[in-house]
Design a protein around this motif. Structure first.
Motif, short mmCIF file in Angstrom:
data_model
loop_
_atom_site.label_atom_id
_atom_site.label_comp_id
_atom_site.label_asym_id
_atom_site.label_seq_id
_atom_site.Cartn_x
_atom_site.Cartn_y
_atom_site.Cartn_z
N ASP A 32 -9.90 -16.77 5.64
CA ASP A 32 -10.67 -17.98 5.32
C ASP A 32 -10.96 -18.09 3.83
OD1 ASP A 32 -10.73 -18.90 7.95
OD2 ASP A 32 -12.60 -17.84 8.40
N GLY A 33 -9.99 -17.72 3.00
CA GLY A 33 -10.13 -17.80 1.56
C GLY A 33 -10.90 -16.65 0.93
N ARG A 34 -11.43 -15.76 1.73
CA ARG A 34 -12.18 -14.62 1.22
C ARG A 34 -11.26 -13.41 1.12
NH1 ARG A 34 -16.84 -11.22 4.13
NH2 ARG A 34 -17.49 -10.05 2.31
N LYS A 35 -11.27 -12.77 -0.04
CA LYS A 35 -10.41 -11.61 -0.26
C LYS A 35 -11.15 -10.33 0.12
CE LYS A 35 -7.82 -13.75 -3.97
NZ LYS A 35 -7.49 -13.72 -5.40
N LEU A 36 -10.48 -9.52 0.91
CA LEU A 36 -11.00 -8.21 1.30
C LEU A 36 -9.96 -7.15 0.94
CD1 LEU A 36 -12.50 -9.07 4.80
CD2 LEU A 36 -13.75 -8.69 2.67
N TYR A 37 -10.46 -5.99 0.56
CA TYR A 37 -9.60 -4.93 0.07
C TYR A 37 -9.76 -3.70 0.94
CZ TYR A 37 -9.70 -8.07 -3.90
OH TYR A 37 -9.61 -9.19 -4.71
N GLY A 38 -8.67 -3.24 1.54
CA GLY A 38 -8.69 -2.07 2.41
C GLY A 38 -8.63 -0.78 1.60
N LYS A 39 -9.58 0.09 1.84
CA LYS A 39 -9.62 1.36 1.10
C LYS A 39 -8.34 2.16 1.32
CE LYS A 39 -13.69 2.41 2.80
NZ LYS A 39 -14.96 3.09 3.10
N GLN A 40 -7.93 2.29 2.57
CA GLN A 40 -6.74 3.09 2.89
C GLN A 40 -5.48 2.42 2.36
OE1 GLN A 40 -6.94 6.23 4.24
NE2 GLN A 40 -4.84 6.27 3.52
N SER A 41 -5.39 1.10 2.50
CA SER A 41 -4.21 0.38 2.01
C SER A 41 -4.05 0.54 0.51
CB SER A 41 -4.32 -1.11 2.33
OG SER A 41 -4.38 -1.31 3.71
N ILE A 42 -5.16 0.44 -0.22
CA ILE A 42 -5.09 0.57 -1.67
C ILE A 42 -4.79 2.01 -2.07
CG2 ILE A 42 -6.39 0.35 -3.83
CD1 ILE A 42 -7.76 -2.09 -2.54
N THR A 43 -5.37 2.96 -1.35
CA THR A 43 -5.07 4.37 -1.63
C THR A 43 -3.58 4.62 -1.46
OG1 THR A 43 -7.28 5.08 -0.95
CG2 THR A 43 -5.54 6.75 -0.92
N ASN A 44 -3.01 4.11 -0.37
CA ASN A 44 -1.57 4.27 -0.13
C ASN A 44 -0.74 3.58 -1.21
OD1 ASN A 44 -2.08 5.77 2.15
ND2 ASN A 44 -1.87 4.03 3.53
N TRP A 45 -1.17 2.39 -1.63
CA TRP A 45 -0.48 1.64 -2.68
C TRP A 45 -0.50 2.44 -3.99
CZ3 TRP A 45 -2.20 -0.76 -7.26
CH2 TRP A 45 -1.27 -1.60 -7.88
N LEU A 46 -1.66 2.98 -4.32
CA LEU A 46 -1.76 3.79 -5.55
C LEU A 46 -0.87 5.02 -5.47
CD1 LEU A 46 -5.61 3.60 -6.24
CD2 LEU A 46 -3.79 2.63 -7.65
N LYS A 47 -0.85 5.66 -4.30
CA LYS A 47 0.02 6.84 -4.13
C LYS A 47 1.49 6.47 -4.33
CE LYS A 47 -2.87 9.58 -1.06
NZ LYS A 47 -3.04 10.14 0.29
N SER A 48 1.86 5.27 -3.90
CA SER A 48 3.26 4.84 -4.06
C SER A 48 3.63 4.63 -5.52
CB SER A 48 3.51 3.55 -3.27
OG SER A 48 2.98 2.42 -3.93
N LYS A 49 2.63 4.50 -6.37
CA LYS A 49 2.86 4.30 -7.81
C LYS A 49 2.89 5.61 -8.58
CE LYS A 49 2.82 -0.12 -7.40
NZ LYS A 49 4.12 -0.77 -7.30
N GLU A 50 2.60 6.71 -7.92
CA GLU A 50 2.56 8.01 -8.60
C GLU A 50 3.97 8.43 -8.99
OE1 GLU A 50 0.63 10.82 -6.04
OE2 GLU A 50 -1.33 9.84 -6.26
N LYS A 51 4.07 8.99 -10.18
CA LYS A 51 5.35 9.49 -10.69
C LYS A 51 5.09 10.83 -11.34
CE LYS A 51 7.26 4.97 -11.70
NZ LYS A 51 7.74 4.05 -12.72
N ALA A 52 6.04 11.71 -11.21
CA ALA A 52 5.93 13.01 -11.88
C ALA A 52 6.17 12.78 -13.37
CB ALA A 52 6.95 13.99 -11.33
#
Length: 92
Positions: free
Chosen positions: A67-87
């Protein structure tokens, strides 16, 4: 520097500090049990500025829009951040 308080001021200050701590603990417990947070809450959860959350969203961070309101999932964002990790290999 020394600050002197009378009994009433000490009692009021102590009461105020205790209430602040209690409120902070309640909020922390409340946010831990909520899987989705608003932008301000999720920024605080990850220790970044609100604007960083908006920027990350432009980079593809998952956002639920209801309904136009943005919500942010803690687990989803954690997983997204992990996908950005690089050695990073340091050349010394």
């Amino acid at each position: 520097m020394e600050i002197k308080l009378d009994e009433n001021q000490e009692r009021d200050l102590s009461s105020h500090i205790i209430n602040l701590v209690k409120d902070s603990v309640k909020q922390a417990i409340s946010n831990e049990s909520k899987p989705y947070l608003n932008r301000k809450e999720i920024a605080k959860y990850f220790g970044v500025a609100d604007s960083t959350i908006s920027y990350w969203a432009t980079l593809g961070m998952p956002v639920a829009i209801i309904d136009g309101r943005k919500l942010y999932g803690k687990q989803s964002i954690t997983n997204w951040l992990k996908s950005k990790e690089k050695a990073v290999i340091s050349k010394s």
